[in-house]
Structure formats: structure tokens, C-alpha cells
Write a protein that holds these residues in place. Structure first.
Motif, PDB file in Angstrom:
ATOM      1  N   HIS A  69       1.099  -1.296   0.032  1.00 41.12           N
ATOM      2  CA  HIS A  69       0.058   0.363  -0.085  1.00 41.12           C
ATOM      3  C   HIS A  69       0.655   1.092   0.489  1.00 41.12           C
ATOM      4  N   GLY A  70       2.100   0.870  -0.109  1.00 39.14           N
ATOM      5  CA  GLY A  70       3.112   2.396  -0.353  1.00 39.14           C
ATOM      6  C   GLY A  70       3.909   2.594   0.780  1.00 39.14           C
ATOM      7  N   ALA A  71       3.569   2.255   1.913  1.00 44.45           N
ATOM      8  CA  ALA A  71       4.038   2.369   3.231  1.00 44.45           C
ATOM      9  C   ALA A  71       5.491   1.755   3.410  1.00 44.45           C
ATOM     10  N   THR A  72       6.174   2.536   4.316  1.00 43.30           N
ATOM     11  CA  THR A  72       7.527   1.575   4.567  1.00 43.30           C
ATOM     12  C   THR A  72       7.349   0.631   5.795  1.00 43.30           C
ATOM     13  N   LEU A  73       7.664  -0.061   5.686  1.00 41.95           N
ATOM     14  CA  LEU A  73       7.741  -2.075   7.410  1.00 41.95           C
ATOM     15  C   LEU A  73       8.905  -1.683   8.246  1.00 41.95           C
ATOM     16  N   ILE A  74       8.977  -1.327   9.005  1.00 43.30           N
ATOM     17  CA  ILE A  74      10.540  -1.619   9.893  1.00 43.30           C
ATOM     18  C   ILE A  74       9.930  -2.475  11.053  1.00 43.30           C
ATOM     19  N   ALA A  75      10.762  -3.325  11.580  1.00 41.99           N
ATOM     20  CA  ALA A  75      10.973  -4.112  12.260  1.00 41.99           C
ATOM     21  C   ALA A  75      12.020  -4.585  13.503  1.00 41.99           C
ATOM     22  N   ALA A  76      11.632  -4.571  15.035  1.00 39.11           N
ATOM     23  CA  ALA A  76      13.146  -5.164  15.013  1.00 39.11           C
ATOM     24  C   ALA A  76      12.667  -6.423  15.135  1.00 39.11           C
ATOM     25  N   ASN A  77      14.087  -7.154  15.126  1.00 37.38           N
ATOM     26  CA  ASN A  77      14.773  -8.334  15.122  1.00 37.38           C
ATOM     27  C   ASN A  77      15.039  -8.879  16.402  1.00 37.38           C
ATOM     28  N   PHE A  78      15.753  -8.096  17.189  1.00 37.40           N
ATOM     29  CA  PHE A  78      15.793  -8.273  18.803  1.00 37.40           C
ATOM     30  C   PHE A  78      14.896  -8.305  19.542  1.00 37.40           C
ATOM     31  N   PRO A  79      13.971  -9.193  21.058  1.00 37.20           N
ATOM     32  CA  PRO A  79      12.876  -9.080  21.884  1.00 37.20           C
ATOM     33  C   PRO A  79      13.065  -7.668  22.463  1.00 37.20           C
ATOM     34  N   ARG A  80      12.382  -7.028  23.094  1.00 35.30           N
ATOM     35  CA  ARG A  80      12.768  -5.845  23.796  1.00 35.30           C
ATOM     36  C   ARG A  80      12.692  -5.945  25.373  1.00 35.30           C
ATOM     37  N   THR A  81      12.271  -7.270  25.585  1.00 33.54           N
ATOM     38  CA  THR A  81      12.817  -7.462  27.068  1.00 33.54           C
ATOM     39  C   THR A  81      14.341  -7.255  27.377  1.00 33.54           C
ATOM     40  N   TYR A  82      16.074  -7.431  26.217  1.00 32.13           N
ATOM     41  CA  TYR A  82      16.692  -7.180  26.047  1.00 32.13           C
ATOM     42  C   TYR A  82      17.067  -5.638  26.051  1.00 32.13           C
ATOM     43  N   ILE A  83      16.371  -4.762  25.253  1.00 30.96           N
ATOM     44  CA  ILE A  83      16.484  -4.069  24.970  1.00 30.96           C
ATOM     45  C   ILE A  83      15.089  -2.722  24.021  1.00 30.96           C
ATOM     46  N   ASP A  84      14.076  -2.369  24.878  1.00 33.09           N
ATOM     47  CA  ASP A  84      12.865  -1.872  24.190  1.00 33.09           C
ATOM     48  C   ASP A  84      13.434   0.073  23.035  1.00 33.09           C
ATOM     49  N   PRO A  85      13.289  -0.446  21.974  1.00 27.76           N
ATOM     50  CA  PRO A  85      13.688   0.936  21.156  1.00 27.76           C
ATOM     51  C   PRO A  85      11.844   2.232  21.112  1.00 27.76           C
ATOM     52  N   ASN A  86      11.266   1.324  22.648  1.00 26.36           N
ATOM     53  CA  ASN A  86       9.880   2.372  22.909  1.00 26.36           C
ATOM     54  C   ASN A  86      10.258   2.979  23.270  1.00 26.36           C
ATOM     55  N   ARG A  87      11.197   3.648  24.148  1.00 22.58           N
ATOM     56  CA  ARG A  87      12.107   4.056  25.381  1.00 22.58           C
ATOM     57  C   ARG A  87      12.704   4.481  24.986  1.00 22.58           C
ATOM     58  N   ALA A  88      12.744   5.745  25.750  1.00 29.40           N
ATOM     59  CA  ALA A  88      13.790   6.861  25.689  1.00 29.40           C
ATOM     60  C   ALA A  88      15.240   6.261  26.225  1.00 29.40           C
ATOM     61  N   GLU A  89      16.094   6.640  25.690  1.00 25.61           N
ATOM     62  CA  GLU A  89      18.105   6.290  26.027  1.00 25.61           C
ATOM     63  C   GLU A  89      17.945   6.633  27.475  1.00 25.61           C
ATOM     64  N   THR A  90      17.590   7.698  28.028  1.00 25.31           N
ATOM     65  CA  THR A  90      17.717   7.869  29.253  1.00 25.31           C
ATOM     66  C   THR A  90      16.993   7.103  30.534  1.00 25.31           C
ATOM     67  N   ASP A  91      15.964   6.417  29.757  1.00 24.60           N
ATOM     68  CA  ASP A  91      14.636   5.512  30.993  1.00 24.60           C
ATOM     69  C   ASP A  91      15.292   4.217  31.239  1.00 24.60           C
ATOM     70  N   LEU A  92      16.441   4.922  32.652  1.00 26.24           N
ATOM     71  CA  LEU A  92      17.109   3.127  32.628  1.00 26.24           C
ATOM     72  C   LEU A  92      17.272   3.217  34.202  1.00 26.24           C
ATOM     73  N   ASP A  93      16.940   1.673  34.241  1.00 26.27           N
ATOM     74  CA  ASP A  93      16.470   2.155  36.234  1.00 26.27           C
ATOM     75  C   ASP A  93      17.956   1.782  36.634  1.00 26.27           C
ATOM     76  N   ALA A  94      18.932   2.706  37.380  1.00 29.66           N
ATOM     77  CA  ALA A  94      19.902   2.726  37.650  1.00 29.66           C
ATOM     78  C   ALA A  94      20.188   1.523  38.382  1.00 29.66           C
ATOM     79  N   GLY A  95      19.088   1.125  39.307  1.00 31.31           N
ATOM     80  CA  GLY A  95      19.533  -0.130  40.592  1.00 31.31           C
ATOM     81  C   GLY A  95      19.394  -1.147  39.330  1.00 31.31           C
ATOM     82  N   LEU A  96      20.149  -1.728  38.098  1.00 31.18           N
ATOM     83  CA  LEU A  96      19.979  -2.347  37.469  1.00 31.18           C
ATOM     84  C   LEU A  96      21.233  -2.694  37.688  1.00 31.18           C
ATOM     85  N   LEU A  97      21.962  -1.979  37.895  1.00 32.33           N
ATOM     86  CA  LEU A  97      23.761  -1.374  36.894  1.00 32.33           C
ATOM     87  C   LEU A  97      24.366  -1.769  38.134  1.00 32.33           C
ATOM     88  N   ASP A  98      25.768  -2.123  37.382  1.00 30.80           N
ATOM     89  CA  ASP A  98      26.814  -2.748  38.283  1.00 30.80           C
ATOM     90  C   ASP A  98      27.719  -1.427  39.029  1.00 30.80           C
TER      91      ASP A  98
END
Length: 295
Positions: A69-98
Motif C-alpha cells: 500500500h506504499g508504506a515502509t515497514l520497519i521491525a526489530a529483530n531483537f526482543p524488547r525485553t533485551y532492550i526496548d526501542p520504545n523507550r528513551a535512551e535515558t529511561d533506565l533503572d540505575a538499580g539494574l547496574l553494577d
């Protein structure tokens, strides 16, 4: 043991871009959460069968007719549980990190539920990891997955605006049957078959939302708007209706098309795919009319 089909090796790319196979329109569809290629360095503590509950499984396939229908279709191959592209790059829980993150972080409300840039929980009772994540590995996920996805989507958006002076963006998702419970929302309303999100009327023209809702209702589906999903990072960044940049999130209730336990398509899959193809025809006609293009 042979891997299931959804875990078979894929080309070394985090993002799949399907270009229009008909006359191109300023119509961009993206599926950020349908990826099923689980990276070897994930290091999660959740059984795979449970981990897959985070997928928008099959969504890129259901909308696979969009390029015709004339559209461009984009899809992630990686799972959102690994990293979520529908979140800002700074939307991160510091408590996860070492260790400390090198820039200021801005965790949002979904992060507090465990569903941020990198998930900390699968649900309220199930932590994703039994370890701290290193700063370097999260930076690697951003560099290898998040940024390439955003770059591909931004390229498609920019090309539409450059070539047509406008863009219509559909951000494509699925939602679990227990969506209200997962979000901590007490609701007496049943979850609709489709939820359209425009961040309370701020990301696209109301008439476009109404067109999509009316078309879906005409197929016999129930439709809600901004209940319980309003849209997050991608439509908030892309949608600027005052500049003729329209962005709409579309969530489909998973039992409409698949078995949530097995992730296999059910009897509703083929009819739904046909209806979505019809919807894309309606959307494409709307875009052509808005641009005064011939049918």
C-alpha cells in the motif's frame, strides 16, 4: 538440539526494513517489539517460555501487507525485553547496574513497573536478572540495537517529510489479556480488541484516529482510545500534527490472533491479517487524499 524456528540464526542486523512495493507514500509503520532473535549475551534469569510473554509476537507478520500500500515497514529483530526501542535512551533503572551511568538518567513511570529501556522485571513477582548488568553491556545494547532501530525509523520519517512535506506513522503493538493488571490499573471495563493511542490527542489529527477506529469497528472489533495505552517514546517524538506529522499507536489484544501460552496463531489470525490489509488500504487512500494524490 535444533533451535525452534523463532530462535534460528538471523542476518547480523538488528532491524528489518521493508520498502514500499507500490507507489511510495509518506506512510511509515514500525513494530518495535515483535523481535524473536534472543542474543547469546542476554544473561536473563527467566525461563524462555515466560520471557516470550514480553514479545509482540507476529505483529510484523500481521501487518506484512503494508508495503503493498506504499508504506515502509520497519521491525526489530531483537526482543524488547533485551532492550526496548520504545523507550528513551535515558529511561533506565540505575538499580539494574553494577556502577554509575555516565549521564543523568530519567526513568519514567513504566520503568518503575520494571518495563524501562532495559526491563528489570517480567511482572511484579518475577525479576529478569539474578545479577547486576554492567554499564558496558547496557551501552552495547544501546549501540548495537537501540540506536540502529531509531536510525532506521528516523530515516524513513525524514524521507517522508522531505519528499512529501508530511508523514503518517503507525506504531504497531500487541497487548496481553491481563494488560490492566500488569499496569496496576483497576478497571471494570473489559480490555478492547484494539487500543489506539495518541497521547491524549497530541500526536495526530483527531480525524485520523476516528478513521482508524471506525474502520476497525466496521470489521466487528471493539476499539478504545488511550485506555489503557496512550503511547510512549516513539509517537511522542514523531507526532507533531501541527507540522502534518501524524503518529498513532495501535495495540491489538493478543487472544484475537494467537494463543498467549504457546505464541502460536489461532483461528483469528488469518481474518485479522485480512482486515489489517483492508485497513491499510483505507489509510493509504486517506493519505493520498490529504496530499491531493490520485487514487
Amino acid at each position: 538440539m535444533a533451535l525452534p524456528d523463532f530462535l534460528q540464526p538471523r542476518p547480523d542486523t538488528p532491524v528489518e526494513v521493508r520498502l514500499p512495493t507500490a507507489a511510495a507514500l509518506p506512510l511509515v509503520c514500525d513494530s518495535p517489539h515483535s523481535g524473536t532473535a534472543y542474543p547469546a549475551d542476554f544473561g536473563h534469569a527467566v525461563p524462555l517460555a515466560l520471557l516470550r510473554r514480553g514479545e509482540d509476537t507476529h505483529i510484523h507478520t500481521l501487518w506484512g501487507g503494508a508495503p503493498a500500500h506504499g508504506a515502509t515497514l520497519i521491525a526489530a529483530n531483537f526482543p524488547r525485553t533485551y532492550i526496548d526501542p520504545n523507550r528513551a535512551e535515558t529511561d533506565l533503572d540505575a538499580g539494574l547496574l553494577d556502577g554509575p551511568w555516565p549521564q543523568p538518567l530519567q526513568p519514567g513511570p513504566k520503568t518503575r513497573l520494571g518495563f524501562g529501556l532495559v526491563w528489570s522485571r517480567l511482572n511484579a513477582a518475577t525479576p529478569m536478572y539474578q545479577r547486576a548488568l554492567s554499564v558496558a553491556e547496557v551501552q552495547g545494547r544501546i549501540a548495537n540495537c537501540w540506536r540502529p532501530y531509531h536510525a532506521a525509523l528516523q530515516q524513513a520519517i525524514d524521507a517522508s517529510v522531505r519528499d512529501f512535506g508530511a508523514v503518517w506513522h503507525l506504531n504497531l503493538h500487541s497487548m496481553p489479556q491481563d494488560a490492566y493488571q500488569r499496569l496496576g490499573i483497576a478497571s471494570e471495563r473489559p480490555l478492547a480488541d484494539f487500543v489506539l493511542g495518541d497521547r491524549d490527542g497530541t500526536t495526530c489529527a483527531p480525524g485520523f484516529v476516528q478513521l482508524v477506529a471506525d474502520t476497525l469497528r466496521g470489521f466487528g472489533y471493539s476499539v478504545a482510545v488511550n485506555d489503557p495505552y496512550k503511547g510512549v517514546e516513539l509517537i511522542g517524538r514523531i507526532g507533531q500534527p501541527q507540522l502534518n506529522r501524524h503518529s498513532l499507536q495501535i495495540e491489538i489484544r493478543r487472544p484475537v490472533y494467537m494463543d498467549e501460552a504457546t505464541r502460536e496463531p489461532n483461528a483469528g489470525f488469518a481474518p485479522l491479517r485480512g482486515h489489517l490489509d483492508e485497513l491499510m488500504g483505507v489509510v493509504a487512500a486517506h493519505v493520498r487524499a490529504a496530499l491531493a494524490y490520485p487514487a
